[in-house]
Design a protein around this motif. Structure first.
Motif, PDB file in Angstrom:
ATOM      1  N   PRO A 101      62.663  64.040   3.531  1.00  0.00           N
ATOM      2  CA  PRO A 101      61.701  64.868   3.757  1.00  0.00           C
ATOM      3  C   PRO A 101      60.996  64.813   5.078  1.00  0.00           C
ATOM      4  CG  PRO A 101      61.244  63.956   1.664  1.00  0.00           C
ATOM      5  CD  PRO A 101      62.166  63.146   2.143  1.00  0.00           C
ATOM      6  N   PHE A 102      60.463  65.994   5.705  1.00  0.00           N
ATOM      7  CA  PHE A 102      59.593  65.624   7.035  1.00  0.00           C
ATOM      8  C   PHE A 102      58.641  66.599   7.314  1.00  0.00           C
ATOM      9  CE2 PHE A 102      61.791  69.629   7.583  1.00  0.00           C
ATOM     10  CZ  PHE A 102      61.365  70.336   9.011  1.00  0.00           C
ATOM     11  N   VAL A 103      57.793  66.305   8.136  1.00  0.00           N
ATOM     12  CA  VAL A 103      56.722  67.300   8.332  1.00  0.00           C
ATOM     13  C   VAL A 103      56.674  66.775  10.072  1.00  0.00           C
ATOM     14  CG1 VAL A 103      55.023  65.230   8.476  1.00  0.00           C
ATOM     15  CG2 VAL A 103      54.108  67.704   8.596  1.00  0.00           C
ATOM     16  N   LEU A 104      56.637  68.184  10.783  1.00  0.00           N
ATOM     17  CA  LEU A 104      56.637  68.238  12.312  1.00  0.00           C
ATOM     18  C   LEU A 104      55.257  68.836  12.475  1.00  0.00           C
ATOM     19  CD1 LEU A 104      58.653  68.191  14.574  1.00  0.00           C
ATOM     20  CD2 LEU A 104      58.980  70.494  14.440  1.00  0.00           C
ATOM     21  N   MET A 105      54.589  68.140  13.525  1.00  0.00           N
ATOM     22  CA  MET A 105      53.306  68.285  14.003  1.00  0.00           C
ATOM     23  C   MET A 105      53.260  68.625  15.417  1.00  0.00           C
ATOM     24  SD  MET A 105      51.554  64.955  12.321  1.00  0.00           S
ATOM     25  CE  MET A 105      53.188  63.970  12.053  1.00  0.00           C
ATOM     26  N   ALA A 106      52.295  69.701  15.671  1.00  0.00           N
ATOM     27  CA  ALA A 106      52.028  69.800  17.141  1.00  0.00           C
ATOM     28  C   ALA A 106      51.554  68.693  17.919  1.00  0.00           C
ATOM     29  CB  ALA A 106      51.201  71.307  17.323  1.00  0.00           C
ATOM     30  N   ALA A 107      51.903  68.266  19.042  1.00  0.00           N
ATOM     31  CA  ALA A 107      51.487  67.091  19.651  1.00  0.00           C
ATOM     32  C   ALA A 107      49.951  67.583  20.281  1.00  0.00           C
ATOM     33  CB  ALA A 107      52.267  66.897  20.831  1.00  0.00           C
ATOM     34  N   VAL A 108      49.155  66.889  20.020  1.00  0.00           N
ATOM     35  CA  VAL A 108      47.777  67.094  20.490  1.00  0.00           C
ATOM     36  C   VAL A 108      47.300  65.977  21.694  1.00  0.00           C
ATOM     37  CG1 VAL A 108      45.302  66.908  19.668  1.00  0.00           C
ATOM     38  CG2 VAL A 108      46.920  67.481  18.134  1.00  0.00           C
ATOM     39  N   ALA A 109      46.769  66.720  22.619  1.00  0.00           N
ATOM     40  CA  ALA A 109      46.694  65.995  23.945  1.00  0.00           C
ATOM     41  C   ALA A 109      45.210  65.319  23.647  1.00  0.00           C
ATOM     42  CB  ALA A 109      46.240  67.114  25.173  1.00  0.00           C
ATOM     43  N   GLY A 110      45.117  63.924  23.704  1.00  0.00           N
ATOM     44  CA  GLY A 110      44.074  62.937  23.665  1.00  0.00           C
ATOM     45  C   GLY A 110      44.278  61.758  23.877  1.00  0.00           C
ATOM     46  N   GLU A 211      34.564  63.407  22.434  1.00  0.00           N
ATOM     47  CA  GLU A 211      34.485  64.269  21.223  1.00  0.00           C
ATOM     48  C   GLU A 211      35.825  64.112  20.477  1.00  0.00           C
ATOM     49  OE1 GLU A 211      34.251  68.713  22.303  1.00  0.00           O
ATOM     50  OE2 GLU A 211      32.002  68.306  22.159  1.00  0.00           O
ATOM     51  N   VAL A 212      35.947  64.262  19.164  1.00  0.00           N
ATOM     52  CA  VAL A 212      37.119  64.085  18.352  1.00  0.00           C
ATOM     53  C   VAL A 212      38.109  65.093  18.814  1.00  0.00           C
ATOM     54  CG1 VAL A 212      38.364  63.910  16.119  1.00  0.00           C
ATOM     55  CG2 VAL A 212      36.181  62.560  16.260  1.00  0.00           C
ATOM     56  N   ALA A 213      39.506  64.970  18.809  1.00  0.00           N
ATOM     57  CA  ALA A 213      40.377  65.915  19.282  1.00  0.00           C
ATOM     58  C   ALA A 213      41.319  66.259  18.236  1.00  0.00           C
ATOM     59  CB  ALA A 213      41.264  65.850  20.592  1.00  0.00           C
ATOM     60  N   ALA A 214      41.588  65.074  17.348  1.00  0.00           N
ATOM     61  CA  ALA A 214      42.624  65.118  16.050  1.00  0.00           C
ATOM     62  C   ALA A 214      42.018  63.953  15.545  1.00  0.00           C
ATOM     63  CB  ALA A 214      44.022  65.090  16.537  1.00  0.00           C
ATOM     64  N   VAL A 215      42.339  64.456  14.119  1.00  0.00           N
ATOM     65  CA  VAL A 215      42.416  63.365  12.925  1.00  0.00           C
ATOM     66  C   VAL A 215      43.750  62.942  12.435  1.00  0.00           C
ATOM     67  CG1 VAL A 215      41.449  62.718  10.761  1.00  0.00           C
ATOM     68  CG2 VAL A 215      40.159  63.957  12.254  1.00  0.00           C
ATOM     69  N   LEU A 216      44.244  61.948  12.469  1.00  0.00           N
ATOM     70  CA  LEU A 216      45.784  61.597  12.378  1.00  0.00           C
ATOM     71  C   LEU A 216      45.818  60.603  10.891  1.00  0.00           C
ATOM     72  CD1 LEU A 216      46.727  60.686  15.837  1.00  0.00           C
ATOM     73  CD2 LEU A 216      46.768  62.974  14.774  1.00  0.00           C
ATOM     74  N   ASP A 217      47.185  60.662  10.610  1.00  0.00           N
ATOM     75  CA  ASP A 217      47.415  59.545   9.461  1.00  0.00           C
ATOM     76  C   ASP A 217      46.819  59.986   8.008  1.00  0.00           C
ATOM     77  OD1 ASP A 217      49.027  58.509  11.429  1.00  0.00           O
ATOM     78  OD2 ASP A 217      47.685  56.879  11.865  1.00  0.00           O
ATOM     79  N   TRP A 218      47.155  60.768   7.256  1.00  0.00           N
ATOM     80  CA  TRP A 218      46.643  61.194   6.244  1.00  0.00           C
ATOM     81  C   TRP A 218      47.432  60.469   5.119  1.00  0.00           C
ATOM     82  CZ3 TRP A 218      42.389  64.128   5.726  1.00  0.00           C
ATOM     83  CH2 TRP A 218      41.702  64.766   7.060  1.00  0.00           C
TER      84      TRP A 218
END
Length: 328
Positions: A101-110, A211-218
């Motif tokens: 299985p996979f998940v593709l995420m948009a890259a977040v600049a930060g 500021e928080v740009a992204a919360v990762l690793d769920w």
């Protein structure tokens, strides 16, 4: 990589209806400890764009932390509500990319905290981190992407980490039984369950300025007690308490009490949640150290003697937290 590239290209051409789409460079992400996660450059009609691909580990059942499609559902739900979480343009629970299985995420600049921390004001970072955490906990459970799952009670949370502690390096976890007993004796009354990230610390965030740009690793997110996340945040920035050891996850120059006050939690109640979080991370680090020693999961981070000081310090600090009244 060739198999991953071919499978991903085929899947996205079909799902996005772009027959000319091409998958370019695929590169493992070196930062952090996120398993099978890759930078992926994809050439689309509008030009080349960068994404992040995460796969389940090969040969494992996609459950728990290995269920990347579940992580995708959570992130998609939160992103749709305007929270700083990567957008999810593609996800599948079927074994379609290299048999996984996979998940593709948009890259977040930060920036990671190692870059943002020395540059920004610590209390401004802390305020943004807690503000985002509060917003996560305010999301209605039904709109989290996992609203159909049962909430994890505190008893189950304690059993989960006790089982992992039992598999950790025994020479470093000698007082863990004492801490576990104190936690069982003092368990607080539960709050209304919310979405819980489960590993909410500075090392799992990206920043733009303060500021928080992204919360990762769920990976270990669940429905459960919200103060578990605040406990994680406090523990992983308190490296100075661990006798010269190291606390993976990054640090800024704020006190535990600053995070507690920003969130608005009861200080006495938070002592218990802090102690549980100390127990939890001692178990995680102790288990990973055991795997490293046996050569099953080599990781240079676990070579340092400071890691042993961290694990033992967390357990001792948790006992101190529950046996002596006072501040943090």
């Amino acid at each position: 990589m060739d198999s991953i590239r071919a499978d991903l290209e085929s899947r996205l051409r079909r799902d996005w209806r772009e027959p000319g789409l091409r998958v370019g460079r695929i590169e493992p992400i070196a930062e952090g400890h996120s398993g099978f996660t890759y930078w992926v450059d994809i050439n689309r009609a509008g030009g080349e764009r960068r994404y992040v691909l995460r796969l389940s580990p090969p040969g494992t059942r996609p459950a728990g932390a290995a269920d990347v499609a579940r992580q995708g559902r959570i992130m998609a739900a939160l992103n749709a509500r305007g929270l700083p979480v990567p957008a999810i343009p593609a996800v599948s629970e079927e074994p379609v990319i290299d048999g996984r299985p996979f998940v593709l995420m948009a890259a977040v600049a930060g920036d990671r905290i190692e870059a943002a921390g020395p540059r920004e004001r610590p209390l401004e970072i802390a305020a943004s981190v807690v503000e985002v955490l509060t917003r996560l906990h305010e999301v209605p459970v039904a709109e989290t992407g996992i609203g159909d799952e049962e909430a994890m009670p505190l008893e189950g949370e304690m059993v989960r980490w006790a089982m992992l502690m039992g598999r950790a390096a025994p020479d470093l976890t000698g007082r863990a039984t004492e801490l576990g007993g104190l936690l069982a004796e003092g368990r607080p009354e539960p709050h209304e369950p919310t979405l819980v990230h489960g590993d909410y610390h500075l090392g799992n965030l990206l920043f733009r300025g303060h500021e928080v740009a992204a919360v990762l690793d769920w990976e270990i997110a669940q429905i459960g007690q919200p103060l578990l996340d605040l406990g994680c945040l406090c523990v992983m920035v308190a490296r100075k308490r661990f006798g010269g050891g190291t606390a993976p996850g990054g640090s800024i120059d704020v006190e535990i009490g600053d995070f507690v006050r920003l969130y608005g939690a009861d200080e006495e109640e938070m002592r218990w949640y802090l102690a549980l979080s100390l127990y939890k991370y001692a178990a995680i680090l102790g288990y990973n150290l055991m795997l490293h020693r046996k050569g099953r999961r080599p990781d240079p981070m676990y070579e340092s003697e400071a890691m042993a000081l961290t694990i033992g310090g967390m357990i001792d600090d948790g006992i101190e937290m529950l046996t002596n009244a006072g501040g943090f």
